[in-house]
Every structure is written in C-alpha cells, then in structure tokens.
Design a protein around this motif. Structure first.
Motif, short mmCIF file in Angstrom:
data_model
loop_
_atom_site.label_atom_id
_atom_site.label_comp_id
_atom_site.label_asym_id
_atom_site.label_seq_id
_atom_site.Cartn_x
_atom_site.Cartn_y
_atom_site.Cartn_z
N ALA A 149 0.74 -1.43 -0.15
CA ALA A 149 -0.29 -0.22 -0.50
C ALA A 149 0.63 0.90 0.07
N ARG A 150 0.50 1.76 -1.06
CA ARG A 150 1.53 3.41 -0.82
C ARG A 150 0.66 4.67 -0.25
N LEU A 151 1.35 5.17 1.34
CA LEU A 151 0.74 5.78 1.62
C LEU A 151 1.48 7.86 1.29
N LEU A 152 -0.02 8.60 1.27
CA LEU A 152 0.92 9.57 0.61
C LEU A 152 0.82 10.52 1.68
N PHE A 153 2.21 11.78 1.42
CA PHE A 153 3.08 11.98 1.92
C PHE A 153 2.29 14.15 1.42
N GLY A 154 1.90 13.81 0.46
CA GLY A 154 1.09 15.50 0.06
C GLY A 154 0.76 15.13 -1.66
N GLY A 331 3.10 23.36 3.20
CA GLY A 331 3.62 21.56 3.49
C GLY A 331 2.67 20.99 4.37
N MET A 332 1.78 19.96 3.72
CA MET A 332 1.16 18.89 4.43
C MET A 332 0.71 19.41 5.77
N GLY A 333 2.06 18.47 6.22
CA GLY A 333 1.95 18.40 7.52
C GLY A 333 1.64 19.41 8.47
N THR A 334 2.33 21.08 8.07
CA THR A 334 1.98 21.63 8.84
C THR A 334 -0.20 22.18 7.79
#
Length: 433
Positions: A149-154, A331-334
C-alpha cells in the motif's frame, strides 16, 4: 501479520507514517520501518524498530548545495506537479517521468533496494507500506510476494501525472510509447532476479500502489482512478517537552510562524524572518516563531520586539489550540495540523512539492490567505494578518474544514482494511534471488 514500512529519510515523511504504524502495532502486528541510516535514531525514538538500508541520504544538505534546488522540478526542467493542460503534451509528460526516475533513484538507490530486498526475503513481510516517494518499496514487495500500500505524504501528483501519461500514450504509435518509469522499474526488478515481462510481475500498481492510504483533505485531492483508503491525519510532532508558556492564556492573539521540518534547511535563500518580525512589532499580536536552532540563536540577541518569541521548536499540536492564526510554507503536515485545530492560515508557499497548490486550495476554501514569496514584505504581511484576525469568516471556514477532517476514519479504523489487503493481495510465491 508482519508489516514493513519503507520511507524517505526525512522526518516529515516518517512522522506522516507513525500513526498508521502505531495503529498496526496496537492491533498486535509486527512492524519494522526501513530507511536510510539518517533516520534510524528518529525511528527508534518513536518507539518503532528501525531497519537501516543503503547509504546515508543527507537530502537537505544536498538540496542546499544544489544551485537548482529552489526551482520546481528540482532543477530538471520538468515538474511533476505541473497542472496547466496546455503544457501537458505527450512529450512533456513522457520526459517528466524520464526526469523523475532520477529523483526516484536519488531517494532510493540500488544499494538501498538490495539491502531492503535482502531483509524482506529473510523477514517475509505480509504487507509493505511505502511512502509515496520511496519506489524501492513496491519493487521489494513484488520480489518477496507481499501485498503493498502506498502512503501519501502530499498531493498525489505521481498518480495524476501517471494518468495523463497513460491517456496521452494511448494516442501514440506503439513504437513511440516510451515509458521511462516502467523501464526504471524493470531494471530494478531484473536486478533482484525477476523477469519484468513475467506474468503478474510489472503492473501499474508498482507506480500507484495496490491501495493508496490517503490522509489528505478532499479538496486537495487530484482526480485519479485509485483505490483510495481515506484516513484521518493524526499529528505526531516527534519527542518534545512542552514549555510552560504554551499553556498560559495569551494576552494578545497568538500567531505562530513555522517553516515545518524540511524548509529551514532547504530554503536556499532563507525565509525573510527579519521582515516578519518588523511586521509583527507593529501588530497587537503575540508572535511565536519556530525558526530552527541557528536562526533562534542568531535572532535572540538582536533586540527582539516584546511581543515576539523565537524558539528552536515547539510541537504544533500543543501550541495551535491557543493560536488565532498560523503563518507557514504550505507543507501538508503543517497544513493538516492547522486544519485539525481549526486555525486560520497565511501561506507563503515553498517549492518542494505541493505548497503552491495547497495554498491556493486553502484560500479557495476561505480558511486562509496566500502571499507569493516574491511579494512578501512587512506591509503585505501586516495587511493579510490584520484581515485574517478581523474577519470571522476565516475562523468559521477553518472550523468547517476541521469538522470534515475529523469525520475521516482513524488509523485504528483502517487496520482491518490493511489486514484484508495482505490476505487478498499477498499470496506468497517463490521468488528469484
């Protein structure tokens, strides 16, 4: 079930994977996290078991040394995040994948691939969860017969551009359908003793995953025909001690500035912090700037305004509940952390991946404002921040987006889906050495 995570050696990418890894551990599964040696200490400090593979990546140091690093497309001349239909000709998308095979190789070298494959063949994972930038993951999953499974980071520009590539390619003569990504994958498979032409060996799932774990808000998703597994982003900011002042009720509206985990080292020219401080000094706000250790040390002795506090680091998940606004790079995390707490945002977009698109989408949702880096001045920031704090619509829309985010399944909720994926798509078979 044994689950092998493989992730790019950047804290931000690893932090994105931690809640899912913890959920699998809590459900009784064995979990290992493989990455370059740069990340070993960070993995173990999260209470997970690290598997160092390949050489040190030192990605931020390399980006600082590259004269082209601050350009979209990492100086290749081709940008996987390009969305202008007029630019997305067959030649452009074809050559973009050619350029990005070098990016894929740069963040997951042949040595990393071989080390990872050696470990996987010994440990025999049932499932490989791979960070969407780490393409050694699906290759090794195929080599050891595991589901993946691929996990998106953005924002999922890999899948979006791949869909455009396949559509444009179908219009070409068969002899003209050059596929650099398939060629790169074939070479990696062959290096592990597999025949890429064999039945069931190479397929589009090696590019976009058998399933895609998607922690993104719906309004930043790109159209692509994927088997998505939506999940709520749960914030992990790394080990930290929360300072006492975080819990104090601020006397003025509290505004936090952060460059995230990657940009303090990756911004070639640096963020215009001096301009920011000049603007904050004239506003009735309390500004908390997480500027990184070097900047914090240099700025602390420069006569800061009374309403400004410079810190090396403070976990956003702890400070955001007391904030009225946040200023960041997109950034996606923020972005997700601010959404989680319903905090209006000002975004000065960075260049690493999807920051510009994130900023535009957030502004369209009415929960934030954008300042183009070329137009960033103390006056511009002062005007935008004053508006963000004065107009109630920004907070109302931020609360709406928070409610939408919290309605997504938790990492705990998707564990049964991952278990089914491993059972249905793994299917152990003999593999070449």
């Amino acid at each position: 079930m044994r689950v092998l995570f493989t992730v790019l050696a950047l804290d931000s990418h690893f932090y994105n994977s931690v809640p899912v890894a913890w959920a699998l551990r809590a459900a009784g599964h064995e979990v290992r996290v493989a990455s370059q040696p740069d990340l070993t200490e960070t993995i173990t400090r999260a209470g997970l078991t690290a598997v160092p593979v390949g050489e040190e990546l030192a990605l931020l140091q390399r980006s600082q040394q590259s004269a082209e690093s601050s350009e979209p497309g990492y100086g290749t001349g081709y940008d996987l995040t390009e969305t202008d239909p007029e630019k997305l000709t067959w030649e452009y998308v074809r050559d973009t994948f050619g350029a990005y095979t070098y990016v894929a190789e740069g963040v997951g070298s042949q040595t990393m691939l071989e080390d990872l494959a050696r470990f996987a063949r010994e440990w025999q994972p049932d499932l490989v969860v791979w960070d969407a930038m780490t393409y050694v993951g699906p290759v090794v999953a195929r080599a050891c017969g595991a589901a993946h499974a691929r996990l998106l980071f953005g924002t999922d520009h890999w899948a979006r551009m791949r869909e455009v590539f396949l559509e444009r390619g179908a219009e070409q003569k068969p002899e003209d359908r050059m596929d650099a990504m398939a060629g790169w994958m074939a070479a990696r498979l062959s290096s592990l003793g597999l025949d890429p032409e064999g039945a069931g060996v190479f397929g589009e799932d090696l590019v976009v995953g058998q399933r895609t774990i998607d922690p993104l808000p719906s309004w930043v998703r790109v159209p692509a025909g994927l088997d998505r597994m939506p999940v709520r982003p749960v914030m992990y900011n790394g080990p930290a001690v929360v300072p006492d002042w975080v819990h104090e009720r601020p006397k003025l509206p509290r505004v936090v500035l952060t460059l995230g985990l990657s940009l303090p080292g990756a911004y070639k020219e640096g963020f215009p912090i001096a301009d920011l401080l000049a603007a904050a000094a004239d506003l009735e706000v309390e500004l908390i700037a997480t500027a990184g250790a070097e900047a914090a040390e240099s700025l602390a002795g420069s006569g800061l305004p009374d309403n400004v506090r410079i810190v090396d680091f403070v976990p956003l998940n702890e400070v955001l509940p007391t904030c009225s606004a946040i200023i960041h790079h997109g950034g996606m995390g923020t972005l997700q952390n601010a959404l989680r707490h319903g905090v209006p945002q000002i975004v000065v977009p960075g260049w690493l991946w999807d920051e510009k698109g994130n900023a535009a989408a957030l502004e369209q949702q009415g929960a934030g404002l954008v300042i183009d880096p070329s137009e960033f001045t103390a006056d511009t920031l002062r005007e935008k921040l004053a508006r963000l704090l004065a107009e109630p619509g920004f907070r109302q829309n931020a609360d709406r987006l928070r409610t939408e985010l919290l309605a997504l399944p938790t990492p705990h909720d998707i564990v049964p889906e991952l278990e089914r994926l491993a059972a249905e798509r793994g299917g152990r078979r003999p593999v070449a050495e």
